[in-house]
Scaffold this motif. Structure first.
Motif, mmCIF file in Angstrom:
data_model
loop_
_atom_site.group_PDB
_atom_site.id
_atom_site.type_symbol
_atom_site.label_atom_id
_atom_site.label_comp_id
_atom_site.label_asym_id
_atom_site.label_seq_id
_atom_site.Cartn_x
_atom_site.Cartn_y
_atom_site.Cartn_z
ATOM 1 N N PRO A 46 -0.711 9.990 -0.363
ATOM 2 C CA PRO A 46 0.700 9.589 -0.423
ATOM 3 C C PRO A 46 1.280 9.625 -1.829
ATOM 4 N N GLU A 47 0.467 9.299 -2.831
ATOM 5 C CA GLU A 47 1.023 9.279 -4.178
ATOM 6 C C GLU A 47 1.421 10.668 -4.660
ATOM 7 N N ALA A 48 0.937 11.725 -3.979
ATOM 8 C CA ALA A 48 1.282 13.086 -4.376
ATOM 9 C C ALA A 48 2.449 13.646 -3.568
ATOM 10 N N TRP A 49 2.997 12.862 -2.642
ATOM 11 C CA TRP A 49 4.097 13.359 -1.823
ATOM 12 C C TRP A 49 5.356 13.524 -2.666
ATOM 13 N N GLY A 50 6.072 14.578 -2.400
ATOM 14 C CA GLY A 50 7.311 14.809 -3.114
ATOM 15 C C GLY A 50 8.422 13.910 -2.593
ATOM 16 N N PRO A 51 9.546 13.857 -3.326
ATOM 17 C CA PRO A 51 10.658 12.975 -2.927
ATOM 18 C C PRO A 51 11.181 13.263 -1.520
ATOM 19 N N ALA A 52 11.277 14.539 -1.160
ATOM 20 C CA ALA A 52 11.812 14.875 0.165
ATOM 21 C C ALA A 52 10.883 14.397 1.269
ATOM 22 N N LEU A 53 9.573 14.661 1.103
ATOM 23 C CA LEU A 53 8.607 14.223 2.109
ATOM 24 C C LEU A 53 8.560 12.712 2.189
ATOM 25 N N ARG A 54 8.585 12.054 1.010
ATOM 26 C CA ARG A 54 8.539 10.589 0.995
ATOM 27 C C ARG A 54 9.758 10.003 1.702
ATOM 28 N N ALA A 55 10.917 10.624 1.499
ATOM 29 C CA ALA A 55 12.141 10.119 2.152
ATOM 30 C C ALA A 55 12.054 10.260 3.671
ATOM 31 N N VAL A 56 11.494 11.376 4.148
ATOM 32 C CA VAL A 56 11.362 11.570 5.592
ATOM 33 C C VAL A 56 10.385 10.566 6.185
ATOM 34 N N VAL A 57 9.255 10.330 5.490
ATOM 35 C CA VAL A 57 8.280 9.368 5.991
ATOM 36 C C VAL A 57 8.886 7.969 6.039
ATOM 37 N N ASP A 58 9.629 7.589 4.990
ATOM 38 C CA ASP A 58 10.290 6.281 4.999
ATOM 39 C C ASP A 58 11.253 6.161 6.182
ATOM 40 N N LEU A 59 12.003 7.249 6.430
ATOM 41 C CA LEU A 59 12.945 7.240 7.551
ATOM 42 C C LEU A 59 12.214 7.062 8.877
ATOM 43 N N VAL A 60 11.130 7.777 9.081
ATOM 44 C CA VAL A 60 10.368 7.699 10.327
ATOM 45 C C VAL A 60 9.840 6.295 10.558
ATOM 46 N N LEU A 61 9.204 5.721 9.539
ATOM 47 C CA LEU A 61 8.558 4.416 9.724
ATOM 48 C C LEU A 61 9.561 3.277 9.865
ATOM 49 N N ALA A 62 10.759 3.425 9.319
ATOM 50 C CA ALA A 62 11.758 2.353 9.402
ATOM 51 C C ALA A 62 12.597 2.429 10.672
ATOM 52 N N SER A 63 12.537 3.547 11.388
ATOM 53 C CA SER A 63 13.430 3.735 12.530
ATOM 54 C C SER A 63 12.969 2.961 13.758
ATOM 55 N N PRO A 64 13.909 2.323 14.484
ATOM 56 C CA PRO A 64 13.556 1.670 15.760
ATOM 57 C C PRO A 64 13.456 2.670 16.906
#
Length: 713
Positions: A46-64
């Motif tokens: 995870p620490e090597a993920w780029g900003p775009a990938l990190r933003a998508v993962v954050d969106l996925v995990l936060a979504s209901p």
């Protein structure tokens, strides 16, 4: 992807790379994502993920909403809690694995792997508005496929290269089921006849289809309004469907949202508040926070359908459209019902206005009658009955049938009945009376220019002091006598009356005189009692005789109820029954006028207790009778809204109690409804505590009665 879904939790948004448990509940998909060894997958640590990938993962995990990221050439899965519930038993082993492996069983089916591959390889977005996802057998309660709207979109990095596919699945199962149930609702409404029927069907549909806490149905009533509601969790037993809905009245200027909507024709929506605070009548009203009210679109009846929730509720466009469609269907059904009630009420009022409103009250002869319309309640019929005192002191009884189910038949029936009484008062001999009627009917036929007049009549003269009946028949079914000696079992026998032709065909009636002793009951009936399609007349007559023999007593009101239900199956003909009992001993009677006010049931209980105690009725009978009468009085006041009359009649064998109201909200719709108690509870009481009960329509209302046998000894 296939699977099932239950309630989707709303996780907090974790930070990728954070320790497991920070920001996600233990055991959830988000916690599993944070703890997964991503370094061994194409995503890398995870620490090597780029900003775009990190933003998508954050969106996925936060979504209901169920969401998943399928990453890289192998479309490796990373998803949230909602998607974990969606794929069922495939979680948690699906995390970090290629989608083609996880969904190997359906990957090659159209609409699955192919669209994901195109989204990743060619950058094509994909939307499937109705995806049927098969039930997961490993999940409890997964009884049928879920319905989803699915979307797949390519995910790009900061350089614009496609690195994966974002999948979103929005469940639409409930909306799909609501749309399907709308068709069932329309079919159910098509079978309704009265506004009571429309209300019952509408309330049942709305409370289930919208998963509501409360629904209301409102219609205009003259210058005012009446409302009926159903509350989720309200105690309803099977008997409730046999009762009229419990309507409440509201003034013309009521501020209730459903009345305002009905009056103005403008829909009303509130998502959170206290919409019923100003008009609340109980805690159920006070708890409602979200409410929608839709007007009924009808030129004949004004009204509204409302749906409410005890929690805040957002009214989506799809839900508003479904509510509007439902209100349109209800409006059409209400319009048909209002027209039917008007026609039905007019026809039946005409019919009953030609029947005697009161039968003679004699010390040794107890008399009761019942008339039920045929299948087509809109039509007036030609069945009639009468009982009247003759100059000789004897009692004349008659039951006849004029063929036809229209206003003309009812008018001819009125002519025949009036002429018969006039002839009998001049010369009461049954053969002379029917002979005179034959000439009248012939004259009416000649005047109308038709030979199709068909009138049958049975007429008898009861001489109680001489313990005999003299009868004559003009093409009518033979009367039945229930004989009950003090020492023997009851028997029922048809009177051997010489058959005669129907009136107007040169009838030459002959008479038969038979004994009519104390304890006997005479039953005159129309052919609608015994005739059924696909069944011979002999079977119907035998069934009636068996039912009358097995009756608990010879009480005429009870026998009328027994007779109308003796032969199974529906009849398209009208049904008329007249019963006369030769009492062993004179009965004692009393009555009370009941005002339309809240204290009336209490006053009835006190009066009845005092009266029955004075007559030395057994205490057990008094208690049961008072309780049943209180329920019937409450019902009459609630549903008719007018004063009522309670009558009690005590003989050596039984106590008979009747409660008559004097109005039915301006209609005669209750002629087809079993009416007891306020909410079904009373029906159970009547059936349990009485030996017989029934309902009788009258010219201006309904009468509900019950009978309790007096214990011997």
């Amino acid at each position: 992807m296939p699977g099932t879904v239950g309630r989707v939790p709303t996780p907090s948004a974790p930070v990728p790379g954070a320790p497991a448990g920070s920001g996600a509940s233990s055991g959830g998909a988000a916690a599993a994502v944070l703890a997964h060894p991503w370094a061994g997958t194409p995503l890398g640590p995870p620490e090597a993920w780029g900003p775009a990938l990190r933003a998508v993962v954050d969106l996925v995990l936060a979504s209901p909403v169920p969401m998943a990221l399928l990453y890289g050439d192998d479309l490796v899965l990373l998803y949230n809690d909602g998607y974990a519930e969606l794929i069922g038993a495939r979680h948690p082993t699906a995390l970090g694995r290629p989608a083609a492996e996880v969904f190997a069983d359906i990957w090659h089916e159209p609409g699955n792997g192919d669209v994901l591959e195109r989204a990743y390889r060619q950058g094509e977005s994909f939307l499937e508005r109705e995806a049927m996802l098969p039930a997961d057998p490993h999940l409890v309660g997964a009884a049928e496929p879920a319905v989803f709207t699915r979307g797949h979109s390519p995910v790009r990095d900061s350089a614009g290269r496609i690195i994966g596919v974002l999948t979103v699945a929005a469940q639409t199962t409930q909306l799909t089921q609501q749309l399907q149930s709308l068709s069932d609702f329309a079919a159910a409404l098509s079978g309704t006849l009265t506004l009571d029927d429309v209300a019952r069907v509408t309330l049942g549909y709305a409370i289930e289809s919208f998963d509501a806490d409360r629904v209301d149905f409102t219609v205009d009533e003259g210058g005012n309004w009446r409302l009926v509601r159903r509350i989720r969790g309200e105690l309803l037993d099977e008997a409730d469907e046999r009762l009229p809905p419990l309507w409440r009245r509201a003034p013309a200027d009521s501020s209730a949202p459903m009345v305002v909507t009905a009056r103005s024709g403008v829909p009303f929506y509130t998502s959170d508040g206290q919409p019923l605070r100003d008009i609340a009548v109980d805690r159920h009203d006070q708890k409602i926070r979200a409410l929608a009210a839709l007007p009924l679109r009808s030129s004949v009846v004004r009204g509204a359908l409302s749906v409410g929730y005890q929690a805040p509720h957002t009214w989506s466009p799809a839900e508003r459209a479904l509510l509007t469609a439902s209100a349109e269907l209800v409006g059409q059904a209400a319009e048909r019902a209002r027209r039917f009630e008007t026609q039905h009420g007019t026809a039946q009022l005409l019919q009953r206005s030609m029947l005697p409103e009161q039968l003679p009250d004699l010390p040794r002869l107890r008399i009761a009658a019942r008339y039920d319309p045929g299948v087509d309640g809109n039509a007036a019929g030609g069945d009639f009955y009468d009982a009247f005192l003759l100059p000789t002191g004897a009692l004349g009884v008659v039951l006849g049938d004029v063929a036809g189910h229209d206003v003309q038949a009812a008018a001819r029936m009125g002519q025949v009945r009036a002429a018969l009484r006039a002839l009998a008062l001049t010369d009461p001999r049954p053969d002379a009376v029917l002979g005179g009627l034959d000439r009248l009917v012939s004259s009416l036929g000649a005047e109308a220019g038709t030979q199709e007049l068909f009138v049958t009549v049975a007429f008898g003269v009861i001489e109680a002091d001489r313990e005999r009946i003299t009868l004559a028949s003009a093409g009518h079914p033979a009367p039945l006598i229930r004989r009950c000696s003090p020492t023997g079992e009851p028997t029922a026998e048809y009177v051997d009356v010489p058959p005669g032709a129907p009136l107007g065909l040169g009838c030459r009636p002959r008479t038969a005189t038979v004994p009519f002793r104390p304890g006997d009951t005479l039953l005159l009936f129309s052919d609608g009692v015994v005739e059924r399609r696909w069944q011979d007349l002999t079977s119907g007559l035998s069934g009636l005789a068996r039912a009358v023999t097995a009756a608990g007593s010879g009480d005429p009101r009870a026998l009328c109820a027994v007779a109308t239900a003796a032969v199974p199956g529906a009849t398209e003909d009208d049904v008329a029954v007249l019963a006369v009992e030769h009492a062993v001993k004179p009965s004692r009677s009393a009555s009370m006028e009941v005002p339309a006010e809240p204290t009336a049931p209490s006053r009835v209980r006190h009066w009845m207790t005092a009266q029955l105690s004075e007559w030395r009725v057994p205490e057990a009978v008094v208690g049961a009778a008072v309780l049943c009468t209180s329920e019937l009085t409450t019902n009459a006041l609630l549903h008719a809204g007018t004063a009522a009359r309670v009558e009690i009649d005590l003989s050596a064998e039984r106590l008979l109690v009747s409660v008559a109201d004097s109005g039915t909200r301006g209609t005669v719709t209750r002629a087809q409804t079993d009416t007891l108690s306020s909410r079904g509870r009373g029906l159970g009481l009547i059936e349990e505590l009485s030996d017989a009960w029934g309902t009788d329509p009258t010219v201006r209302g309904s009468t509900v009665w019950f009978e309790i046998l007096i214990p011997v000894g």
